[in-house]
Design a protein around this motif. Structure first.
Motif, PDB file in Angstrom:
ATOM      1  N   SER A   7      54.000  49.882  69.715  1.00 51.91           N
ATOM      2  CA  SER A   7      54.378  48.596  68.916  1.00 51.91           C
ATOM      3  C   SER A   7      54.907  47.667  69.706  1.00 51.91           C
ATOM      4  O   SER A   7      54.940  47.920  71.067  1.00 51.91           O
ATOM      5  N   PRO A   8      54.988  46.137  69.221  1.00 49.31           N
ATOM      6  CA  PRO A   8      55.637  45.238  69.763  1.00 49.31           C
ATOM      7  C   PRO A   8      57.077  45.545  70.553  1.00 49.31           C
ATOM      8  O   PRO A   8      57.406  44.939  71.626  1.00 49.31           O
TER       9      PRO A   8
ATOM     10  N   SER B  80      57.706  48.320  72.040  1.00 44.59           N
ATOM     11  CA  SER B  80      57.330  49.305  73.134  1.00 44.59           C
ATOM     12  C   SER B  80      57.842  50.673  72.613  1.00 44.59           C
ATOM     13  O   SER B  80      58.073  51.410  73.689  1.00 44.59           O
ATOM     14  N   ILE B  81      57.642  50.932  71.306  1.00 46.89           N
ATOM     15  CA  ILE B  81      57.985  52.133  70.913  1.00 46.89           C
ATOM     16  C   ILE B  81      56.521  52.866  70.366  1.00 46.89           C
ATOM     17  O   ILE B  81      55.833  52.102  69.643  1.00 46.89           O
ATOM     18  N   GLN B  82      56.202  53.835  70.743  1.00 44.32           N
ATOM     19  CA  GLN B  82      54.761  54.658  70.276  1.00 44.32           C
ATOM     20  C   GLN B  82      54.797  54.607  68.737  1.00 44.32           C
ATOM     21  O   GLN B  82      55.668  55.053  68.094  1.00 44.32           O
ATOM     22  N   ILE B  83      53.769  54.214  68.098  1.00 43.16           N
ATOM     23  CA  ILE B  83      53.483  54.164  66.658  1.00 43.16           C
ATOM     24  C   ILE B  83      53.494  55.803  66.206  1.00 43.16           C
ATOM     25  O   ILE B  83      52.860  56.541  66.779  1.00 43.16           O
TER      26      ILE B  83
ATOM     27  N   GLN C 183      63.122  46.874  60.174  1.00 47.94           N
ATOM     28  CA  GLN C 183      62.497  45.645  60.521  1.00 47.94           C
ATOM     29  C   GLN C 183      61.214  45.564  60.517  1.00 47.94           C
ATOM     30  O   GLN C 183      60.268  46.468  60.813  1.00 47.94           O
ATOM     31  N   ALA C 184      60.662  44.483  59.806  1.00 46.99           N
ATOM     32  CA  ALA C 184      59.246  44.112  60.012  1.00 46.99           C
ATOM     33  C   ALA C 184      59.044  43.098  61.020  1.00 46.99           C
ATOM     34  O   ALA C 184      59.464  42.363  61.329  1.00 46.99           O
ATOM     35  N   LEU C 185      57.962  43.535  61.761  1.00 45.21           N
ATOM     36  CA  LEU C 185      57.377  42.772  62.971  1.00 45.21           C
ATOM     37  C   LEU C 185      55.995  42.610  62.713  1.00 45.21           C
ATOM     38  O   LEU C 185      55.221  43.393  62.328  1.00 45.21           O
ATOM     39  N   THR C 186      55.372  41.477  63.226  1.00 47.06           N
ATOM     40  CA  THR C 186      53.853  41.374  63.226  1.00 47.06           C
ATOM     41  C   THR C 186      53.340  40.865  64.698  1.00 47.06           C
ATOM     42  O   THR C 186      54.214  40.267  65.263  1.00 47.06           O
ATOM     43  N   ASP C 187      52.155  41.020  64.979  1.00 47.23           N
ATOM     44  CA  ASP C 187      51.709  40.783  66.163  1.00 47.23           C
ATOM     45  C   ASP C 187      50.598  39.547  65.910  1.00 47.23           C
ATOM     46  O   ASP C 187      50.241  39.264  64.816  1.00 47.23           O
TER      47      ASP C 187
ATOM     48  N   VAL D 227      56.266  52.594  62.552  1.00 42.89           N
ATOM     49  CA  VAL D 227      54.868  52.689  61.908  1.00 42.89           C
ATOM     50  C   VAL D 227      54.086  51.286  61.902  1.00 42.89           C
ATOM     51  O   VAL D 227      54.983  50.418  62.048  1.00 42.89           O
ATOM     52  N   GLY D 228      52.983  51.634  62.257  1.00 43.21           N
ATOM     53  CA  GLY D 228      52.058  50.190  62.423  1.00 43.21           C
ATOM     54  C   GLY D 228      50.835  50.354  61.313  1.00 43.21           C
ATOM     55  O   GLY D 228      50.293  51.501  61.363  1.00 43.21           O
TER      56      GLY D 228
END
Length: 110
Positions: A25-26, A28-31, A68-72, A90-91
């Motif tokens: 993930s952005p 740096s945690i594995q999905i 928290q919601a993150l986008t790339d 989760v992604g």
């Protein structure tokens, strides 16, 4: 094909990755999977994030949990679940977001 959203006996939802499984993930945690609270405000927040509603906060806090919601730049969406000092993410790829939203709506009608 990924299941994306599974309703648990206690009403919580387990969010599972599809295209992005085994990636980072952005943050740096594995999905992996994330358990989303069945509290109405958390569920509504997640739905609003998926629908990209304006004015929706990128964070939701409830009972010691922070989502928290993150986008790339590719339009992928990541939901980070932090409980104390433990975090999981989760992604969903941009292609999967409408599928996840439909699955979520189906589960809540049942």
């Amino acid at each position: 094909m990924a299941n994306y959203v599974t309703k648990q006996e206690n009403g919580h939802l387990t969010l599972s990755p599809g295209d992005l499984i085994n990636t980072m993930s952005p943050s740096s945690i594995q999905i992996s999977t994330v358990n989303l609270s069945n509290e109405g405000c958390t569920f509504r927040w997640f739905t609003d994030v998926l629908e990209k509603k304006e004015g929706v906060s990128d964070r939701q806090e409830l009972d010691g949990k922070t989502y928290q919601a993150l986008t790339d730049t590719a339009g992928n969406l990541f939901i980070k679940d932090t409980r104390g000092n433990i975090a999981s993410v989760v992604g969903f790829s941009a292609r999967e977001i409408p599928i996840v939203l439909t699955k979520l709506q189906e589960l809540t009608k049942a």
